[in-house]
Design a protein around this motif. Structure first.
Motif, short mmCIF file in Angstrom:
data_model
loop_
_atom_site.label_atom_id
_atom_site.label_comp_id
_atom_site.label_asym_id
_atom_site.label_seq_id
_atom_site.Cartn_x
_atom_site.Cartn_y
_atom_site.Cartn_z
N GLN A 153 1.12 -1.00 0.20
CA GLN A 153 0.00 0.14 -0.17
C GLN A 153 0.94 1.13 0.14
O GLN A 153 1.79 1.47 0.70
CB GLN A 153 -0.90 0.21 1.03
N CYS A 161 -3.01 -0.22 -3.59
CA CYS A 161 -2.52 -0.98 -3.43
C CYS A 161 -2.78 -2.02 -4.38
O CYS A 161 -2.84 -1.56 -5.33
CB CYS A 161 -4.09 -1.99 -1.91
N TRP A 182 -11.57 -1.21 0.82
CA TRP A 182 -11.23 -0.46 1.90
C TRP A 182 -11.52 0.17 3.40
O TRP A 182 -13.06 0.22 3.27
CB TRP A 182 -11.40 1.31 1.20
N ALA A 212 -13.34 4.22 -5.32
CA ALA A 212 -13.04 3.27 -5.72
C ALA A 212 -12.37 2.55 -7.02
O ALA A 212 -13.77 2.46 -7.42
CB ALA A 212 -12.66 2.30 -3.98
N LEU A 244 -7.95 4.39 -4.52
CA LEU A 244 -8.45 5.26 -3.49
C LEU A 244 -8.79 6.74 -4.19
O LEU A 244 -7.00 6.82 -3.17
CB LEU A 244 -9.07 4.11 -2.04
N TYR A 282 -6.24 4.87 6.44
CA TYR A 282 -6.75 3.75 5.64
C TYR A 282 -5.80 2.31 5.25
O TYR A 282 -4.76 2.95 4.45
CB TYR A 282 -7.14 5.00 4.73
N CYS A 284 -6.49 -0.50 2.26
CA CYS A 284 -6.77 -1.91 2.26
C CYS A 284 -6.71 -3.01 2.17
O CYS A 284 -6.01 -3.09 3.31
CB CYS A 284 -5.96 -1.27 0.37
#
Lengths: 112, 112
Positions: free
Chosen positions: A6, A23, A34, A63, A74, A87, A89
């Motif tokens: 990520q 990601c 997400w 996304a 995202l 955040y 993934c």
């Protein structure tokens, strides 16, 4: 084993700016998720993607499930201070016991 | 009311003590999971359960045990707590086929 990379690891942006994070993996996933995590709280699901090429929006968030099924991104448009958080993934391989593989997270800070 | 609840939210204990963390859900999901979160390491799976009679080890199950008392309840136990088990612990649930997971608010455990 399966891993998700990520990026970026962290971002410090001005309020109003757009944000993009992604990601990638060497493995194929059937579902991309997400999440956002606020300090001291559990991850909250933002967007779920179930089909390659799928583009889904949730308010200012958008996304996409990569066409190769090995990546997802995202975007957050017009960031606001409450967008601050981590955040994550996560990818799921159907049939593989339904376990989530998590990315390392992107820490977002927004300057008012 | 929250769909996934965890108790306690915070706990400080001493090395060697037995600790139980509890998770309850009102989502009606069959699948439940326990994760731990450490800074820089993301979320790692400890145990998961697909129904009351099905318990499976995750990637870091050593030093932990679980009990699925009912569809709605999944407990995590540390039989003899050690300092490196200090972490944030999260419970999650998911619907069978789609595997999208929903997280509880977390338990912050400190082992002295």
């Amino acid at each position: 084993g399966q891993q998700l990379n990520q990026s970026p690891q962290s971002m410090f942006i001005q309020e109003g700016e757009d944000v993009s994070m992604n990601c990638t993996s060497s493995s194929i996933f059937n579902t991309w998720l997400w999440y956002k995590q606020d300090p001291g709280e559990g991850p909250v699901l933002l967007i779920a993607l179930y089909k390659a090429g799928e583009l889904t929006s949730n308010g200012r968030l958008t996304a996409q499930f990569g066409i190769t099924r090995k990546d997802s991104f995202l975007n957050i448009s017009a960031s606001i201070p409450s967008d601050v958080g981590i955040y994550f993934c996560a990818g799921v391989v159907w049939g593989n016991t339904g376990k989530l593989i998590f990315g390392q997270g992107t820490t977002l800070q927004v300057k008012p | 009311d929250a769909d996934v609840t965890q108790t306690p939210r915070n706990r400080i204990t001493k090395t060697g003590k037995r600790i139980m963390l509890e998770c309850s859900q009102t989502k009606g999901h069959d699948r439940m999971y326990w994760y731990r979160q450490d800074p820089g390491l993301g979320l790692r799976l400890i145990y998961y359960s697909f129904d009351v009679k099905d318990i499976n080890k995750g990637e870091i199950s050593d030093g932990y045990s679980v009990s699925r008392q009912a569809q709605a309840k999944f407990s995590l136990s540390l039989e003899s707590a050690i300092p490196n088990q200090t972490a944030l612990y999260f419970c999650a649930t998911s619907v069978d086929r789609l595997d999208t997971q929903y997280f509880g608010p977390g338990t912050r455990l400190t082992v002295l």
